[in-house]
Design a protein around this motif. Structure first.
Motif, PDB file in Angstrom:
ATOM      1  N   LYS A 115       0.819  -1.215   0.000  1.00 42.22           N
ATOM      2  CA  LYS A 115       0.000   0.000   0.000  1.00 42.22           C
ATOM      3  C   LYS A 115       0.856   1.269   0.000  1.00 42.22           C
ATOM      4  CE  LYS A 115      -3.960  -2.102   2.340  1.00 42.22           C
ATOM      5  NZ  LYS A 115      -4.873  -2.026   3.508  1.00 42.22           N
ATOM      6  N   GLY A 116       2.162   1.067   0.034  1.00 40.29           N
ATOM      7  CA  GLY A 116       3.038   2.225  -0.027  1.00 40.29           C
ATOM      8  C   GLY A 116       3.411   2.783   1.335  1.00 40.29           C
ATOM      9  N   SER A 117       3.999   3.955   1.328  1.00 40.93           N
ATOM     10  CA  SER A 117       4.501   4.570   2.566  1.00 40.93           C
ATOM     11  C   SER A 117       4.039   6.025   2.679  1.00 40.93           C
ATOM     12  CB  SER A 117       6.037   4.525   2.589  1.00 40.93           C
ATOM     13  OG  SER A 117       6.509   3.213   2.429  1.00 40.93           O
ATOM     14  N   GLN A 118       3.894   6.451   3.918  1.00 40.40           N
ATOM     15  CA  GLN A 118       3.537   7.834   4.204  1.00 40.40           C
ATOM     16  C   GLN A 118       4.664   8.476   4.999  1.00 40.40           C
ATOM     17  OE1 GLN A 118       0.938   9.678   3.325  1.00 40.40           O
ATOM     18  NE2 GLN A 118      -0.399   8.119   2.388  1.00 40.40           N
ATOM     19  N   TYR A 119       5.128   9.622   4.497  1.00 37.03           N
ATOM     20  CA  TYR A 119       6.197  10.355   5.176  1.00 37.03           C
ATOM     21  C   TYR A 119       5.604  11.609   5.821  1.00 37.03           C
ATOM     22  CZ  TYR A 119      10.397  13.196   5.879  1.00 37.03           C
ATOM     23  OH  TYR A 119      11.388  13.973   6.420  1.00 37.03           O
ATOM     24  N   ARG A 120       6.050  11.907   7.048  1.00 38.25           N
ATOM     25  CA  ARG A 120       5.598  13.116   7.736  1.00 38.25           C
ATOM     26  C   ARG A 120       6.794  13.837   8.333  1.00 38.25           C
ATOM     27  NH1 ARG A 120       1.949  11.693   5.251  1.00 38.25           N
ATOM     28  NH2 ARG A 120      -0.250  11.398   5.820  1.00 38.25           N
ATOM     29  N   TRP A 121       6.733  15.170   8.257  1.00 40.07           N
ATOM     30  CA  TRP A 121       7.774  16.014   8.848  1.00 40.07           C
ATOM     31  C   TRP A 121       7.095  17.146   9.608  1.00 40.07           C
ATOM     32  CZ3 TRP A 121       9.374  21.198   7.910  1.00 40.07           C
ATOM     33  CH2 TRP A 121      10.621  21.538   8.480  1.00 40.07           C
ATOM     34  N   LEU A 122       7.529  17.333  10.858  1.00 43.15           N
ATOM     35  CA  LEU A 122       6.944  18.349  11.736  1.00 43.15           C
ATOM     36  C   LEU A 122       8.060  19.216  12.304  1.00 43.15           C
ATOM     37  CD1 LEU A 122       4.537  19.500  13.454  1.00 43.15           C
ATOM     38  CD2 LEU A 122       5.081  17.724  15.136  1.00 43.15           C
ATOM     39  N   SER A 123       7.871  20.519  12.236  1.00 45.19           N
ATOM     40  CA  SER A 123       8.865  21.452  12.773  1.00 45.19           C
ATOM     41  C   SER A 123       8.159  22.513  13.619  1.00 45.19           C
ATOM     42  CB  SER A 123       9.636  22.122  11.632  1.00 45.19           C
ATOM     43  OG  SER A 123      10.460  23.159  12.126  1.00 45.19           O
ATOM     44  N   LEU A 124       8.739  22.810  14.771  1.00 42.11           N
ATOM     45  CA  LEU A 124       8.184  23.821  15.666  1.00 42.11           C
ATOM     46  C   LEU A 124       9.286  24.798  16.040  1.00 42.11           C
ATOM     47  CD1 LEU A 124       6.001  24.964  17.600  1.00 42.11           C
ATOM     48  CD2 LEU A 124       6.774  23.279  19.292  1.00 42.11           C
ATOM     49  N   SER A 125       9.013  26.088  15.877  1.00 38.31           N
ATOM     50  CA  SER A 125      10.020  27.089  16.252  1.00 38.31           C
ATOM     51  C   SER A 125       9.370  28.242  17.012  1.00 38.31           C
ATOM     52  CB  SER A 125      10.752  27.625  15.016  1.00 38.31           C
ATOM     53  OG  SER A 125       9.856  28.320  14.161  1.00 38.31           O
ATOM     54  N   TYR A 126      10.162  28.822  17.906  1.00 41.04           N
ATOM     55  CA  TYR A 126       9.725  29.963  18.715  1.00 41.04           C
ATOM     56  C   TYR A 126      10.664  31.139  18.475  1.00 41.04           C
ATOM     57  CZ  TYR A 126       6.874  26.792  21.620  1.00 41.04           C
ATOM     58  OH  TYR A 126       5.949  25.892  22.079  1.00 41.04           O
ATOM     59  N   ILE A 201       5.084  31.805  17.263  1.00 37.03           N
ATOM     60  CA  ILE A 201       5.210  30.357  17.088  1.00 37.03           C
ATOM     61  C   ILE A 201       4.994  30.029  15.619  1.00 37.03           C
ATOM     62  CG2 ILE A 201       4.238  28.090  17.684  1.00 37.03           C
ATOM     63  CD1 ILE A 201       3.439  31.005  19.923  1.00 37.03           C
ATOM     64  N   THR A 202       5.909  29.271  15.029  1.00 37.68           N
ATOM     65  CA  THR A 202       5.770  28.826  13.644  1.00 37.68           C
ATOM     66  C   THR A 202       5.817  27.314  13.609  1.00 37.68           C
ATOM     67  OG1 THR A 202       6.886  30.824  12.846  1.00 37.68           O
ATOM     68  CG2 THR A 202       6.659  28.993  11.299  1.00 37.68           C
ATOM     69  N   LEU A 203       4.739  26.700  13.135  1.00 35.09           N
ATOM     70  CA  LEU A 203       4.663  25.245  13.069  1.00 35.09           C
ATOM     71  C   LEU A 203       4.481  24.824  11.614  1.00 35.09           C
ATOM     72  CD1 LEU A 203       3.038  22.828  15.506  1.00 35.09           C
ATOM     73  CD2 LEU A 203       2.396  22.617  13.107  1.00 35.09           C
ATOM     74  N   ASP A 204       5.404  24.019  11.132  1.00 34.44           N
ATOM     75  CA  ASP A 204       5.341  23.481   9.773  1.00 34.44           C
ATOM     76  C   ASP A 204       5.041  21.994   9.841  1.00 34.44           C
ATOM     77  OD1 ASP A 204       6.134  25.799   8.111  1.00 34.44           O
ATOM     78  OD2 ASP A 204       8.008  25.649   9.222  1.00 34.44           O
ATOM     79  N   TYR A 205       4.081  21.553   9.035  1.00 35.68           N
ATOM     80  CA  TYR A 205       3.702  20.145   9.031  1.00 35.68           C
ATOM     81  C   TYR A 205       3.508  19.709   7.581  1.00 35.68           C
ATOM     82  CZ  TYR A 205       1.120  15.884  10.285  1.00 35.68           C
ATOM     83  OH  TYR A 205       0.702  14.577  10.415  1.00 35.68           O
ATOM     84  N   ASN A 206       4.337  18.775   7.136  1.00 37.20           N
ATOM     85  CA  ASN A 206       4.327  18.360   5.740  1.00 37.20           C
ATOM     86  C   ASN A 206       4.112  16.857   5.620  1.00 37.20           C
ATOM     87  OD1 ASN A 206       5.129  21.021   5.383  1.00 37.20           O
ATOM     88  ND2 ASN A 206       7.280  20.492   5.221  1.00 37.20           N
ATOM     89  N   GLY A 207       3.466  16.452   4.534  1.00 36.71           N
ATOM     90  CA  GLY A 207       3.247  15.032   4.278  1.00 36.71           C
ATOM     91  C   GLY A 207       3.454  14.688   2.817  1.00 36.71           C
ATOM     92  N   ALA A 208       3.924  13.468   2.566  1.00 37.98           N
ATOM     93  CA  ALA A 208       4.126  12.990   1.193  1.00 37.98           C
ATOM     94  C   ALA A 208       3.873  11.491   1.152  1.00 37.98           C
ATOM     95  CB  ALA A 208       5.542  13.298   0.723  1.00 37.98           C
ATOM     96  N   ALA A 209       3.422  10.999  -0.013  1.00 37.28           N
ATOM     97  CA  ALA A 209       3.120   9.573  -0.189  1.00 37.28           C
ATOM     98  C   ALA A 209       4.110   8.957  -1.161  1.00 37.28           C
ATOM     99  CB  ALA A 209       1.696   9.403  -0.697  1.00 37.28           C
ATOM    100  N   TYR A 210       4.502   7.721  -0.875  1.00 38.49           N
ATOM    101  CA  TYR A 210       5.464   7.018  -1.719  1.00 38.49           C
ATOM    102  C   TYR A 210       4.925   5.650  -2.139  1.00 38.49           C
ATOM    103  CZ  TYR A 210       8.944  10.431  -0.080  1.00 38.49           C
ATOM    104  OH  TYR A 210       9.623  11.592   0.201  1.00 38.49           O
ATOM    105  N   GLU A 211       5.444   5.186  -3.262  1.00 37.34           N
ATOM    106  CA  GLU A 211       5.198   3.820  -3.734  1.00 37.34           C
ATOM    107  C   GLU A 211       3.707   3.508  -3.874  1.00 37.34           C
ATOM    108  OE1 GLU A 211       7.230   1.628  -0.739  1.00 37.34           O
ATOM    109  OE2 GLU A 211       9.218   2.118  -1.510  1.00 37.34           O
ATOM    110  N   GLY A 212       2.977   4.450  -4.468  1.00 33.37           N
ATOM    111  CA  GLY A 212       1.568   4.199  -4.750  1.00 33.37           C
ATOM    112  C   GLY A 212       0.603   4.466  -3.612  1.00 33.37           C
ATOM    113  N   ALA A 213       1.089   4.952  -2.481  1.00 32.34           N
ATOM    114  CA  ALA A 213       0.192   5.269  -1.361  1.00 32.34           C
ATOM    115  C   ALA A 213      -0.680   6.468  -1.716  1.00 32.34           C
ATOM    116  CB  ALA A 213       0.998   5.558  -0.110  1.00 32.34           C
ATOM    117  N   GLY A 214      -1.849   6.548  -1.110  1.00 28.68           N
ATOM    118  CA  GLY A 214      -2.754   7.654  -1.370  1.00 28.68           C
ATOM    119  C   GLY A 214      -2.190   8.972  -0.849  1.00 28.68           C
TER     120      GLY A 214
END
Length: 253
Positions: A115-126, A201-214
């Protein structure tokens, strides 16, 4: 005769003094004038004294310190936003002044076989501002930083059709910026910028799908980012409370 000679000597002494000093050094007779009762009144020299009330007094910054960004979010929040997180403790950003700037980030790859893979990246800065006689009031400076961070998010390289909206219930003011970055794999990005008094406060939240994942659900990414941003804002208040006001740590049973 003696008085006339003495006065002549004094006049000659004043005449030898440079013009710039004449008023200060040789005007003792003219700096005061006699009143009607014979007493002497002060001249205008007193007006040269500085007025202590003339300079504007700036309000003291509300928040004096920043929370540890790697501990600002609940462990459960990290697990929800970043499944299979690589390091729950996060990666602290380098800073030469942790009272003014601090940050932390997390990432994780959730693999699900065919079903593929889901990547997530979260960053928090003050970012924290102080009141400064030259630069201005702490809150005003923080508001300027807040606006700058929003503009930076909108101008992210490769961002397509950024959508900007108010993020309700996050600090005193907050804005969300949602966009997609198209590369080898489309990245769905969400940035929430919030301000509470003199802290941004700056919060960045990113997502990406790999190998056919939704593809990630952008609406869910945004909602999760706002939830995390609320926690990040609350951590600022907690970090600035006196030790007696700090919430008690849960005791092991």
């Amino acid at each position: 005769m003696h008085r006339s000679a003495s006065r002549l000597t004094r006049v000659l002494a004043c005449a030898a003094v440079p013009v710039i000093l004449t008023v200060a050094g040789c005007s003792s007779d003219s700096g005061k004038e006699s009143g009607s009762n014979g007493s002497k009144k002060s001249g205008s020299s007193s007006s040269a004294k500085p007025n202590p009330k003339s300079s504007k007094t700036l309000a003291k910054a509300t928040f004096a310190t920043l929370p540890d960004p790697c501990k600002a979010l609940q462990p459960g929040t990290i697990d929800t936003l970043v499944p299979e997180v690589k390091d729950k403790n996060g990666l602290a950003a380098k800073s030469n002044d942790l009272k003014s700037r601090a940050g932390c980030s997390w990432n994780g790859l959730d693999e699900d076989g065919l079903k593929g893979s889901q990547y997530r990246w979260l960053s928090l800065s003050y970012s924290r501002s102080d009141s400064d006689a030259t630069l201005g009031d702490a809150n005003k400076r923080a508001e300027e930083q807040y606006n700058k961070q929003v503009e930076t998010a909108k101008a992210t390289e490769g961002a397509q059709d950024p959508k900007v909206a108010a993020a309700e219930g996050v600090g005193e003011q907050a804005t969300s910026v949602v966009y997609t970055v198209k590369k080898d794999v489309d990245s769905f990005n969400t940035t929430v910028v919030a301000r509470i008094q003199n802290v941004v406060i700056t919060l960045d939240y990113n997502g990406a799908a790999y190998e056919g994942a939704g593809a990630p659900d952008h609406a869910k990414l945004l909602q999760d980012a706002i939830t995390a941003a609320k926690e990040a804002v609350a951590s600022v208040d907690t970090a600035n409370k006196a030790p007696a006001e700090q919430p008690a740590s849960p005791q092991p049973e």
